[in-house]
Design a protein around this motif. Structure first.
Motif, PDB file in Angstrom:
ATOM      1  N   GLN A 172       0.812  -1.214   0.000  1.00 38.75           N
ATOM      2  CA  GLN A 172       0.000   0.000   0.000  1.00 38.75           C
ATOM      3  C   GLN A 172       0.847   1.265   0.000  1.00 38.75           C
ATOM      4  N   GLY A 173       2.155   1.088   0.145  1.00 39.75           N
ATOM      5  CA  GLY A 173       3.045   2.240   0.177  1.00 39.75           C
ATOM      6  C   GLY A 173       3.065   2.956   1.505  1.00 39.75           C
ATOM      7  N   ALA A 174       2.556   2.307   2.560  1.00 39.86           N
ATOM      8  CA  ALA A 174       2.453   2.954   3.868  1.00 39.86           C
ATOM      9  C   ALA A 174       3.721   2.817   4.687  1.00 39.86           C
ATOM     10  N   VAL A 175       4.460   1.717   4.487  1.00 41.82           N
ATOM     11  CA  VAL A 175       5.712   1.492   5.216  1.00 41.82           C
ATOM     12  C   VAL A 175       6.747   0.928   4.256  1.00 41.82           C
ATOM     13  N   ALA A 176       7.988   0.955   4.676  1.00 43.56           N
ATOM     14  CA  ALA A 176       9.067   0.286   3.950  1.00 43.56           C
ATOM     15  C   ALA A 176       9.604  -0.827   4.838  1.00 43.56           C
ATOM     16  N   LYS A 177       9.647  -2.039   4.321  1.00 40.59           N
ATOM     17  CA  LYS A 177      10.157  -3.159   5.109  1.00 40.59           C
ATOM     18  C   LYS A 177      11.677  -3.098   5.175  1.00 40.59           C
ATOM     19  N   VAL A 178      12.204  -3.382   6.362  1.00 38.70           N
ATOM     20  CA  VAL A 178      13.646  -3.510   6.570  1.00 38.70           C
ATOM     21  C   VAL A 178      13.878  -4.817   7.303  1.00 38.70           C
ATOM     22  N   HIS A 179      15.138  -5.173   7.465  1.00 43.43           N
ATOM     23  CA  HIS A 179      15.443  -6.426   8.153  1.00 43.43           C
ATOM     24  C   HIS A 179      14.860  -6.404   9.561  1.00 43.43           C
TER      25      HIS A 179
END
Length: 274
Positions: free
Chosen positions: A52-59
């Motif tokens: 949805q473009g709401a967050v960016a996944k990181v490790h």
């Protein structure tokens, strides 16, 4: 999935999004404990929010969508993460500090916690590029003077430099000051630590200042909770074989623990010291 289940999922994702925005990032293991659901459920929620473009996944978690490996959260946002683990690490690291020694504390929320554990160590000299760490000792000295009519025993050398979002002082002024000093032990906070990238940070100026700190230390001790393993920031500043000891917490998986033990000269798990 029923309407009731859909509603629960939407509520859960709204809570996750609120935490990401409020704290500057979240960890999967924190969310599983707080929301009482499985890792898989949280990872699916993060997948949905990322699409949805709401967050960016990181490790190991997620950050606001505008943030990347070059983003540096503020001190308050980072302080809210893994509080219990940081306190355990600080207590274990404090046992490595001998009275009368000269030590250095880099910037970071774990070194900030460590500073609070060192207030009773006599005749200590502390070099730091952290405004927050310096404040811990300065406040303690003021309290001691007011109560007992004397100054505290810690001598604090603040490097000067340009202030980062996490209240570290970096840049040429800090680098020059550190380059003329020598200390017994450096306690170093990191944004990330991995086999491939070594020690890393989102801030390139801080990376150079951390390199200077490492060169001036006889012994380097990294203080990092388990969520830092596998995380990679924009700039690397040290190899794993340049570290004498890593102090971490018991949240490590068996696989991660074995990998760390294989590549690090020394590993201390807080609460499991012999």
């Amino acid at each position: 999935m029923s309407d009731h289940q859909n509603l629960l999922a939407e509520q859960r994702r709204a809570l996750i999004l609120d935490e990401v925005r409020r704290r500057g990032g979240v960890r999967v293991n924190e969310l599983t404990r707080r929301l009482n659901v499985s890792d898989m459920t949280i990872r699916r929620d993060l997948d949905v929010l990322a699409r949805q473009g709401a967050v960016a996944k990181v490790h190991g978690g997620a950050v606001p969508v505008a943030e990347t490996s070059s983003h540096e959260p503020g001190f308050e946002a980072k302080s809210a993460l893994e509080l219990g683990a940081k306190e355990e690490i600080a207590r274990a690291a404090a046992r490595m500090v001998a009275p009368g020694s000269a030590i250095a504390l880099s910037g970071g929320t774990t070194t900030f916690a460590l500073a609070g554990q060192l207030l009773d160590v006599p005749d200590l000299t502390v070099v730091t590029n952290s405004v927050r760490v310096a404040d811990v000792f300065h406040t303690a000295q003021q309290v001691a003077a007011a109560r007992e009519g004397r100054r505290g025993t810690a001598t604090v050398v603040l490097t000067g430099g340009v202030r980062t979002p996490s209240d570290s002082l970096v840049g040429p002024v800090a680098d020059q000051a550190i380059g003329s000093l020598h200390f017994d032990v450096l306690f170093l906070g990191v944004h990330g630590i991995s086999v491939e990238a070594g020690l890393s940070t989102p801030n390139l100026a801080e990376a150079e200042t951390n390199r200077r700190l490492m060169r001036s230390a006889r012994r380097v001790v990294v203080v990092a909770d388990h969520t830092k393993w596998g995380t990679v920031g924009l700039g690397s500043f040290g190899r794993l074989d340049e570290v004498d000891t890593v102090v971490t917490d018991g949240g490590l998986s068996d696989e991660t623990r074995a990998e760390m033990a294989e590549h690090l000269p020394g590993l201390v798990v807080a609460g499991e010291e012999e």
